[in-house]
Write a protein that holds these residues in place. Structure first.
Motif, PDB file in Angstrom:
ATOM      1  N   LYS A  84      22.594  68.911  12.681  1.00 10.38           N
ATOM      2  CA  LYS A  84      22.741  69.920  11.630  1.00 10.38           C
ATOM      3  C   LYS A  84      24.217  70.061  11.239  1.00 10.38           C
ATOM      4  O   LYS A  84      24.549  70.178  10.060  1.00 10.38           O
ATOM      5  CB  LYS A  84      22.179  71.257  12.115  1.00 10.38           C
ATOM      6  CG  LYS A  84      22.202  72.381  11.105  1.00 10.38           C
ATOM      7  CD  LYS A  84      21.583  73.619  11.732  1.00 10.38           C
ATOM      8  CE  LYS A  84      21.286  74.668  10.726  1.00 10.38           C
ATOM      9  NZ  LYS A  84      20.273  74.313   9.750  1.00 10.38           N
ATOM     10  N   CYS A  85      25.093  70.027  12.222  1.00 14.55           N
ATOM     11  CA  CYS A  85      26.535  70.113  11.954  1.00 14.55           C
ATOM     12  C   CYS A  85      26.988  68.925  11.103  1.00 14.55           C
ATOM     13  O   CYS A  85      27.769  69.091  10.161  1.00 14.55           O
ATOM     14  CB  CYS A  85      27.325  70.140  13.262  1.00 14.55           C
ATOM     15  SG  CYS A  85      27.045  71.618  14.252  1.00 14.55           S
ATOM     16  N   PHE A 139      29.508  77.464  22.142  1.00 13.79           N
ATOM     17  CA  PHE A 139      28.341  78.173  21.622  1.00 13.79           C
ATOM     18  C   PHE A 139      28.286  79.577  22.232  1.00 13.79           C
ATOM     19  O   PHE A 139      28.168  80.572  21.525  1.00 13.79           O
ATOM     20  CB  PHE A 139      27.076  77.379  21.978  1.00 13.79           C
ATOM     21  CG  PHE A 139      25.784  77.996  21.518  1.00 13.79           C
ATOM     22  CD1 PHE A 139      25.166  77.555  20.369  1.00 13.79           C
ATOM     23  CD2 PHE A 139      25.174  79.010  22.252  1.00 13.79           C
ATOM     24  CE1 PHE A 139      23.955  78.115  19.948  1.00 13.79           C
ATOM     25  CE2 PHE A 139      23.981  79.575  21.844  1.00 13.79           C
ATOM     26  CZ  PHE A 139      23.370  79.121  20.685  1.00 13.79           C
ATOM     27  N   LEU A 163      20.553  78.785  12.980  1.00 13.98           N
ATOM     28  CA  LEU A 163      19.635  78.511  14.094  1.00 13.98           C
ATOM     29  C   LEU A 163      18.805  79.749  14.424  1.00 13.98           C
ATOM     30  O   LEU A 163      17.601  79.653  14.665  1.00 13.98           O
ATOM     31  CB  LEU A 163      20.402  78.059  15.334  1.00 13.98           C
ATOM     32  CG  LEU A 163      21.013  76.671  15.297  1.00 13.98           C
ATOM     33  CD1 LEU A 163      21.853  76.427  16.550  1.00 13.98           C
ATOM     34  CD2 LEU A 163      19.951  75.604  15.161  1.00 13.98           C
ATOM     35  N   ILE A 201      26.410  78.047  11.694  1.00 14.96           N
ATOM     36  CA  ILE A 201      25.396  77.229  12.378  1.00 14.96           C
ATOM     37  C   ILE A 201      24.532  78.120  13.270  1.00 14.96           C
ATOM     38  O   ILE A 201      23.300  78.015  13.254  1.00 14.96           O
ATOM     39  CB  ILE A 201      26.061  76.099  13.211  1.00 14.96           C
ATOM     40  CG1 ILE A 201      26.705  75.048  12.295  1.00 14.96           C
ATOM     41  CG2 ILE A 201      25.068  75.462  14.180  1.00 14.96           C
ATOM     42  CD1 ILE A 201      25.748  74.191  11.506  1.00 14.96           C
ATOM     43  N   LEU A 202      25.146  79.016  14.030  1.00 21.87           N
ATOM     44  CA  LEU A 202      24.383  79.901  14.915  1.00 21.87           C
ATOM     45  C   LEU A 202      23.482  80.846  14.130  1.00 21.87           C
ATOM     46  O   LEU A 202      22.339  81.073  14.520  1.00 21.87           O
ATOM     47  CB  LEU A 202      25.308  80.698  15.839  1.00 21.87           C
ATOM     48  CG  LEU A 202      25.487  80.091  17.228  1.00 21.87           C
ATOM     49  CD1 LEU A 202      26.195  78.769  17.178  1.00 21.87           C
ATOM     50  CD2 LEU A 202      26.170  81.055  18.145  1.00 21.87           C
ATOM     51  N   PHE A 207      18.013  77.681  20.668  1.00 24.45           N
ATOM     52  CA  PHE A 207      18.772  78.896  20.374  1.00 24.45           C
ATOM     53  C   PHE A 207      18.407  80.030  21.328  1.00 24.45           C
ATOM     54  O   PHE A 207      19.281  80.688  21.894  1.00 24.45           O
ATOM     55  CB  PHE A 207      18.577  79.340  18.922  1.00 24.45           C
ATOM     56  CG  PHE A 207      19.300  80.622  18.630  1.00 24.45           C
ATOM     57  CD1 PHE A 207      20.656  80.620  18.366  1.00 24.45           C
ATOM     58  CD2 PHE A 207      18.631  81.840  18.657  1.00 24.45           C
ATOM     59  CE1 PHE A 207      21.344  81.805  18.136  1.00 24.45           C
ATOM     60  CE2 PHE A 207      19.305  83.029  18.424  1.00 24.45           C
ATOM     61  CZ  PHE A 207      20.664  83.008  18.165  1.00 24.45           C
ATOM     62  N   MET A 230      21.086  70.495  16.824  1.00 25.02           N
ATOM     63  CA  MET A 230      22.199  71.317  16.360  1.00 25.02           C
ATOM     64  C   MET A 230      23.371  70.422  15.958  1.00 25.02           C
ATOM     65  O   MET A 230      24.007  70.653  14.934  1.00 25.02           O
ATOM     66  CB  MET A 230      22.643  72.316  17.428  1.00 25.02           C
ATOM     67  CG  MET A 230      23.782  73.223  16.941  1.00 25.02           C
ATOM     68  SD  MET A 230      24.365  74.398  18.169  1.00 25.02           S
ATOM     69  CE  MET A 230      25.331  73.330  19.231  1.00 25.02           C
ATOM     70  N   GLU A 231      23.645  69.411  16.754  1.00 25.09           N
ATOM     71  CA  GLU A 231      24.723  68.472  16.428  1.00 25.09           C
ATOM     72  C   GLU A 231      24.426  67.749  15.111  1.00 25.09           C
ATOM     73  O   GLU A 231      25.313  67.577  14.278  1.00 25.09           O
ATOM     74  CB  GLU A 231      24.916  67.451  17.553  1.00 25.09           C
ATOM     75  CG  GLU A 231      25.767  67.964  18.691  1.00 25.09           C
ATOM     76  CD  GLU A 231      27.222  68.147  18.299  1.00 25.09           C
ATOM     77  OE1 GLU A 231      27.983  67.171  18.255  1.00 25.09           O
ATOM     78  OE2 GLU A 231      27.594  69.302  18.014  1.00 25.09           O
ATOM     79  N   PHE A 287      29.946  69.702  16.246  1.00 25.92           N
ATOM     80  CA  PHE A 287      30.108  71.133  16.519  1.00 25.92           C
ATOM     81  C   PHE A 287      31.519  71.477  16.988  1.00 25.92           C
ATOM     82  O   PHE A 287      32.100  72.461  16.549  1.00 25.92           O
ATOM     83  CB  PHE A 287      29.070  71.588  17.557  1.00 25.92           C
ATOM     84  CG  PHE A 287      29.067  73.064  17.792  1.00 25.92           C
ATOM     85  CD1 PHE A 287      28.408  73.923  16.916  1.00 25.92           C
ATOM     86  CD2 PHE A 287      29.713  73.617  18.891  1.00 25.92           C
ATOM     87  CE1 PHE A 287      28.391  75.296  17.128  1.00 25.92           C
ATOM     88  CE2 PHE A 287      29.708  74.984  19.115  1.00 25.92           C
ATOM     89  CZ  PHE A 287      29.052  75.819  18.236  1.00 25.92           C
TER      90      PHE A 287
END
Length: 187
Positions: free
Chosen positions: A102-103, A53, A126, A122-123, A140, A99-100, A111
């Motif tokens: 979302k991936c 990240f 976010l 993804i970033l 984030f 986040m995971e 990720f």
């Protein structure tokens, strides 16, 4: 000088690059009670995710190594556990998990299995979600802020990404600055 004070000084130097919520933690957080520390734990996989990240935010260039090489995969979780109140630690850990998720939803991969373009997407998502929700404390924001703070207080950030003048040396308040030169890490 202790670690907190050194990091606070770096945060001041970075100015508005660090969010006000992270600055508040660094300024008022000199005494996080012991019972608030280490409310969350991070696996080696989490540290690897955080390193990747951070490396998207500050990648390796031809003039300096990136965030991953600066050790931010271990720095970020250490700072979250040691310096942030329990409530913020839980927000961060929950955001990492989201986040995971979302991936998996977007790409059916975790990720670490994503390619660089997918990770960047993804970033960006976010970041957009954080701005739209007007969140001051989110996974984030905290991860981004700790990436900047950790990188520019690391040896790599101070000696490769910025101009470095080793100490001891004489102080020169009028050191020549050439157009296109890196910012000074020390003077």
């Amino acid at each position: 000088m202790d670690r907190r004070r050194a990091l606070k000084n770096v945060a001041i130097l970075l100015g508005t690059a660090i969010s006000s919520s992270t600055m508040a933690v660094l300024f008022e957080g000199f005494g996080i009670p012991e019972n608030e520390k280490n409310r969350v734990s991070f696996s080696s996989s989490d540290e690897e995710i955080l390193a990747e990240f951070a490396d998207i935010i500050l990648p390796t260039t031809k003039s300096s190594l990136g965030a991953k090489a600066a050790g931010l995969g271990t720095f970020i979780p250490m700072m979250v556990r040691d310096c942030f109140p329990a409530e913020i630690q839980l927000i961060f850990a929950s955001g990492l998990k989201q986040m995971e998720e979302k991936c998996m939803t977007m790409y059916n991969k975790n990720f670490l299995s994503l390619n660089i373009e997918e990770r960047q997407k993804i970033l960006v998502d976010l970041r957009t979600e954080t701005i739209e929700a007007k969140k001051t404390s989110s996974f984030f924001v905290i991860a981004r802020d700790l990436t900047l703070l950790g990188y520019f207080s690391s040896e790599i950030g101070c000696t490769q990404a910025r101009e470095y003048l080793p100490i001891p040396g004489r102080y020169d308040g009028s050191a020549e600055y050439k157009p296109g030169q890196k910012a000074w890490a020390t003077n």
